[in-house]
Motif scaffolding. Sequence first.
Motif, PDB file in Angstrom:
ATOM      1  N   GLY A  38       0.812  -1.221   0.000  1.00  0.00           N
ATOM      2  CA  GLY A  38       0.000   0.000   0.000  1.00  0.00           C
ATOM      3  C   GLY A  38       0.835   1.257   0.000  1.00  0.00           C
ATOM      4  O   GLY A  38       0.644   2.130   0.851  1.00  0.00           O
ATOM      5  N   ASN A 162      -6.976  -3.171   7.808  1.00  0.00           N
ATOM      6  CA  ASN A 162      -5.967  -3.679   6.889  1.00  0.00           C
ATOM      7  C   ASN A 162      -5.732  -5.124   7.326  1.00  0.00           C
ATOM      8  O   ASN A 162      -5.277  -5.351   8.452  1.00  0.00           O
ATOM      9  CB  ASN A 162      -4.679  -2.876   7.014  1.00  0.00           C
ATOM     10  CG  ASN A 162      -3.538  -3.437   6.189  1.00  0.00           C
ATOM     11  OD1 ASN A 162      -3.721  -4.279   5.326  1.00  0.00           O
ATOM     12  ND2 ASN A 162      -2.327  -2.977   6.471  1.00  0.00           N
ATOM     13  N   PRO A 163      -6.122  -6.120   6.520  1.00  0.00           N
ATOM     14  CA  PRO A 163      -6.239  -6.090   5.067  1.00  0.00           C
ATOM     15  C   PRO A 163      -7.657  -6.031   4.499  1.00  0.00           C
ATOM     16  O   PRO A 163      -7.814  -5.784   3.313  1.00  0.00           O
ATOM     17  CB  PRO A 163      -5.639  -7.442   4.687  1.00  0.00           C
ATOM     18  CG  PRO A 163      -6.116  -8.352   5.798  1.00  0.00           C
ATOM     19  CD  PRO A 163      -6.055  -7.507   7.042  1.00  0.00           C
ATOM     20  N   SER A 305     -14.226  -4.813   2.413  1.00  0.00           N
ATOM     21  CA  SER A 305     -13.673  -3.775   1.514  1.00  0.00           C
ATOM     22  C   SER A 305     -14.551  -2.539   1.460  1.00  0.00           C
ATOM     23  O   SER A 305     -14.554  -1.818   0.467  1.00  0.00           O
ATOM     24  CB  SER A 305     -13.448  -4.339   0.102  1.00  0.00           C
ATOM     25  OG  SER A 305     -12.698  -5.533   0.136  1.00  0.00           O
ATOM     26  N   TYR A 310      -7.642  -1.351   0.061  1.00  0.00           N
ATOM     27  CA  TYR A 310      -7.441  -2.708  -0.405  1.00  0.00           C
ATOM     28  C   TYR A 310      -8.767  -3.378  -0.733  1.00  0.00           C
ATOM     29  O   TYR A 310      -9.809  -3.041  -0.176  1.00  0.00           O
ATOM     30  CB  TYR A 310      -6.714  -3.534   0.669  1.00  0.00           C
ATOM     31  CG  TYR A 310      -5.501  -2.849   1.205  1.00  0.00           C
ATOM     32  CD1 TYR A 310      -4.339  -2.743   0.436  1.00  0.00           C
ATOM     33  CD2 TYR A 310      -5.514  -2.246   2.463  1.00  0.00           C
ATOM     34  CE1 TYR A 310      -3.220  -2.079   0.915  1.00  0.00           C
ATOM     35  CE2 TYR A 310      -4.399  -1.580   2.946  1.00  0.00           C
ATOM     36  CZ  TYR A 310      -3.262  -1.490   2.168  1.00  0.00           C
ATOM     37  OH  TYR A 310      -2.154  -0.826   2.633  1.00  0.00           O
ATOM     38  N   THR A 333      -0.015  -9.693  -5.927  1.00  0.00           N
ATOM     39  CA  THR A 333      -0.925  -9.463  -4.815  1.00  0.00           C
ATOM     40  C   THR A 333      -0.304 -10.012  -3.532  1.00  0.00           C
ATOM     41  O   THR A 333       0.718 -10.701  -3.567  1.00  0.00           O
ATOM     42  CB  THR A 333      -2.280 -10.155  -5.069  1.00  0.00           C
ATOM     43  OG1 THR A 333      -2.066 -11.576  -5.171  1.00  0.00           O
ATOM     44  CG2 THR A 333      -2.914  -9.649  -6.357  1.00  0.00           C
ATOM     45  N   ARG A 348      -4.951  -9.920  -0.687  1.00  0.00           N
ATOM     46  CA  ARG A 348      -5.178  -8.485  -0.539  1.00  0.00           C
ATOM     47  C   ARG A 348      -4.649  -7.781  -1.778  1.00  0.00           C
ATOM     48  O   ARG A 348      -3.491  -7.983  -2.168  1.00  0.00           O
ATOM     49  CB  ARG A 348      -4.468  -7.956   0.705  1.00  0.00           C
ATOM     50  CG  ARG A 348      -4.883  -6.548   1.100  1.00  0.00           C
ATOM     51  CD  ARG A 348      -3.895  -5.921   2.073  1.00  0.00           C
ATOM     52  NE  ARG A 348      -2.657  -5.536   1.400  1.00  0.00           N
ATOM     53  CZ  ARG A 348      -1.704  -4.788   1.970  1.00  0.00           C
ATOM     54  NH1 ARG A 348      -1.821  -4.399   3.221  1.00  0.00           N
ATOM     55  NH2 ARG A 348      -0.600  -4.469   1.301  1.00  0.00           N
ATOM     56  N   ALA A 350      -4.101  -4.068  -3.524  1.00  0.00           N
ATOM     57  CA  ALA A 350      -4.025  -2.646  -3.194  1.00  0.00           C
ATOM     58  C   ALA A 350      -4.515  -1.781  -4.349  1.00  0.00           C
ATOM     59  O   ALA A 350      -4.415  -2.149  -5.528  1.00  0.00           O
ATOM     60  CB  ALA A 350      -2.591  -2.271  -2.836  1.00  0.00           C
TER      61      ALA A 350
END
Length: 367
Positions: A38, A162-163, A305, A310, A333, A348, A350
């Motif tokens: 990220g 996160n994530p 999400s 992410y 990824t 995850r 980004a």
Amino acid sequence: MARISVAASLPDFPWDSLTAAKNTAQAHPDGIVNLSVGTPVDPVAEIIRDALASVSAEPGYPTTIGTVELRTAAVDALGRRYGVTGIGTDAVLPAIGTKEMIAWLPTLLGLGAGDLVVIPELAYPTYEVGALLAGARITRADGLNRLGPENAALVFVNSPSNPSGKVLPIEHLRKVVAWARERDAVVVSDECYLGLTWDAEAVSILDPRVCDGDHTNLLAVHSLSKTSNLASYRAGFVTGDPSLVKDLLEVRKHAGMIVPLPVQAAMTAALSDDEHEKMQRERYRARRIELKAAIERAGFTVEHSEAGLYLWVTRGEPCRTTVDWFAERGILTAPGEFYGPSGSQHVRIALTATDERIHAAAERLAP
């Protein structure tokens, strides 16, 4: 006396295990699209760069507590952007990036052997690392009541996550605060992604709807890396309970943990200007729309999400299999297992790539 290796007590650095997948992705004829980390790619706003340069001739030491201007800007931004009230300038402490603050918080707060640190079931790896550096124990638990009678010294929460980009509702955060206060535990809320919400309202642990205006034993950690593209500046701060902030300040003064003065000036400018933050948020929104649609068309499910940088993606297979599938298409990824056992069937992805690279990824995912 034999030397004790601190590194030996820590897990392997997760991203070191992506070498093979990265090599595969780099072999794509159109080059790699690296969506495994990220890290910002967009320009730093001119108003921030001007502020950085404005004190570049200053030769003296900065203060650990930070300038009054910086702390005032932080207090004002918390109120203006997130509805946080009741924070004084004595309850704001700049950090050399929030990863540093999170990694050392258990140690700075005096935790050690026998102390229990609670981290989310899906968690940024540095929460665990911070506990290990202090010699403390960890447990993963989102539902704190499952811990039974065992007391905890510190509880990390992360919303937006996160994530996964999951947002914890107000009632959940209220329960965390109540649980911790019954046990005199400190709650540290990592609010790095609070300014990047898409499909849900994310709130601070310091929001009066969560804590009733009482910040006792509560700390919120804020980063300017994501919303202001200041990852290279190492710019963040911690705020909340004034007595805890004072304790952190005293230790950090002795340890020389000081944010450089030019970075403090840049932070002041970033926290005082909402326009650049809004522009960056809209960049990420557009990238999210394009990439999410392409991933779903390719047969994957995007879970949670609702916020953050992410997409939490699965098709019900081992995460390394999914990593390899994307790598064959030149897209790197991060395997969900980096963040805990419950991420073993997710990756995850980004949003931190240029518009051109996001578009390239979307085209490669076309059926």
